[in-house]
Design a protein around this motif. Structure first.
Motif, PDB file in Angstrom:
ATOM      1  N   ALA A 184       0.837  -1.202   0.000  1.00  0.00           N
ATOM      2  CA  ALA A 184       0.000   0.000   0.000  1.00  0.00           C
ATOM      3  C   ALA A 184       0.871   1.250   0.000  1.00  0.00           C
ATOM      4  CB  ALA A 184      -0.901   0.003   1.223  1.00  0.00           C
ATOM      5  N   PRO A 185       0.385   2.355  -0.546  1.00  0.00           N
ATOM      6  CA  PRO A 185       1.184   3.589  -0.531  1.00  0.00           C
ATOM      7  C   PRO A 185       1.529   4.059   0.884  1.00  0.00           C
ATOM      8  CG  PRO A 185      -0.559   3.755  -2.154  1.00  0.00           C
ATOM      9  CD  PRO A 185      -0.831   2.490  -1.385  1.00  0.00           C
ATOM     10  N   ASN A 186       0.575   3.913   1.824  1.00  0.00           N
ATOM     11  CA  ASN A 186       0.762   4.392   3.199  1.00  0.00           C
ATOM     12  C   ASN A 186       1.185   5.859   3.242  1.00  0.00           C
ATOM     13  OD1 ASN A 186       0.013   1.918   4.169  1.00  0.00           O
ATOM     14  ND2 ASN A 186       2.047   1.260   4.776  1.00  0.00           N
ATOM     15  N   THR A 187       0.537   6.643   2.397  1.00  0.00           N
ATOM     16  CA  THR A 187       0.777   8.082   2.348  1.00  0.00           C
ATOM     17  C   THR A 187      -0.393   8.734   1.621  1.00  0.00           C
ATOM     18  OG1 THR A 187       2.410   9.781   1.782  1.00  0.00           O
ATOM     19  CG2 THR A 187       2.024   8.070   0.139  1.00  0.00           C
ATOM     20  N   ASP A 188      -0.358  10.048   1.530  1.00  0.00           N
ATOM     21  CA  ASP A 188      -1.358  10.728   0.703  1.00  0.00           C
ATOM     22  C   ASP A 188      -0.754  11.027  -0.664  1.00  0.00           C
ATOM     23  OD1 ASP A 188       0.366  12.654   1.805  1.00  0.00           O
ATOM     24  OD2 ASP A 188      -1.117  14.237   1.593  1.00  0.00           O
ATOM     25  N   LEU A 189      -1.608  11.021  -1.675  1.00  0.00           N
ATOM     26  CA  LEU A 189      -1.187  11.180  -3.060  1.00  0.00           C
ATOM     27  C   LEU A 189      -1.946  12.351  -3.674  1.00  0.00           C
ATOM     28  CD1 LEU A 189      -1.420   7.404  -4.033  1.00  0.00           C
ATOM     29  CD2 LEU A 189       0.683   8.664  -3.534  1.00  0.00           C
ATOM     30  N   VAL A 190      -1.232  13.435  -3.972  1.00  0.00           N
ATOM     31  CA  VAL A 190      -1.845  14.583  -4.642  1.00  0.00           C
ATOM     32  C   VAL A 190      -1.873  14.285  -6.136  1.00  0.00           C
ATOM     33  CG1 VAL A 190      -1.687  17.042  -5.114  1.00  0.00           C
ATOM     34  CG2 VAL A 190      -1.083  16.169  -2.840  1.00  0.00           C
TER      35      VAL A 190
END
Length: 296
Positions: A184-190
């Motif tokens: 999973a990315p485990n972050t926010d994606l703009v």
């Protein structure tokens, strides 16, 4: 792979996420308030309503271990209903959550920003998608799309501010990868499109694509809030009008490489999307002027 739950499965991004998951061979529970049937192999329509906790149990369990979350529309406090559901989902075996938020709302910010901040404490695997404004705002059932069709007008309080408008299909493509990739990315994606455009730029492209004049009418923040309040609760309308004012100040004048980095292909540009939607009959300016000003 275990099943994925898509909340908001009939919406702008949700419907596309369902299609992308099904194409990848992932079993899907497509959740909406009316449990609208989806004619795709491996897709089960289920009823879900954020405002009805009694509908929660029917969408969980049975192998669902990941969820795509579209917040309840038109509410300034989605955390109040979303967080109890998310804790229940985690207890019933959901291990990965992908939340649709906004480029304008950071973790801990207003509205869905509270859910964003809480997500890593509930799930070990997560992502928050923070797309810029949708290109489909000018081609679907959004207020801008309706005034473009009826009057050839886009009304905002954004002035000459620019936005990295993004295609909903690109958002969905990122969402699918965030749901199915091993890690999973485990972050926010703009997430943005390839170029930042003003609303005047958008109007010019729509004029070329449709063959009818489309213009951008500038409103004050107060005028925009009043216009939006006829469509939604006043508090939410005021928040959106404030976002327009932030755009005027340059807050959304940016682009990112998220789409290409995550999906392996570049994002679609606005002209391409407008032409595609025109072919599908979704960008049509009606003949005649329609109503003008702020009157409804």
């Amino acid at each position: 792979m275990s099943a994925a739950l898509v909340i908001g499965a009939t919406g702008t991004t949700g419907s596309r996420v369902v299609a992308g998951l099904a194409a990848a061979g992932v079993p899907v529970r497509a959740a909406s308030r009316r449990a609208v049937a989806v004619q795709r192999a491996g897709v089960e329509a289920v009823r879900f309503d954020w405002g009805d906790p009694g509908s929660y149990g029917g969408v969980l369990g049975g192998g669902v271990d990941r969820v795509y979350l579209v917040p309840p529309p038109g509410t300034a406090d989605p955390a109040a209903v979303m967080l109890p559901f998310l804790r229940r989902a985690r207890a019933e075996g959901v291990r990965r959550a992908v939340l649709l938020s906004s480029s304008a709302i950071p973790a801990g910010g207003p509205a869905v920003g509270e859910v964003h901040a809480a997500l890593p404490g509930i799930f070990d695997e997560w992502a928050v998608l923070r797309p810029s404004w949708f290109m489909q705002n000018f081609t679907g059932d959004h207020l801008h799309a309706r005034t473009v069709r009826a009057e050839g007008v886009i009304r905002t309080a954004a002035g000459e501010g620019r936005v990295g408008f993004v295609d909903a299909e690109d958002i969905a493509a990122v969402a699918v990868r965030a749901l199915v990739d091993e890690h999973a990315p485990n972050t926010d994606l703009v997430i943005t499109g390839p170029r930042a455009l003003s609303y005047g730029d958008v109007a010019a492209v729509l004029t070329e694509v449709t063959g009818r004049t489309v213009v951008h009418q500038r409103l004050t923040r107060e005028e925009m809030a009043e216009l939006l309040a006829a469509e939604m609760p006043a508090a939410f309308a005021g928040m959106l009008a404030d976002m327009d004012r932030a755009i005027a100040g340059g807050a959304e004048d940016r682009t990112t490489g998220t789409v290409e980095r995550v999906t392996g292909r570049p994002p679609h540009d606005f002209r391409t999307v407008a032409q595609r939607e025109a072919v599908r009959g979704r960008v049509v300016c009606e003949a005649g002027g329609g109503r003008s000003g702020l009157g409804r």
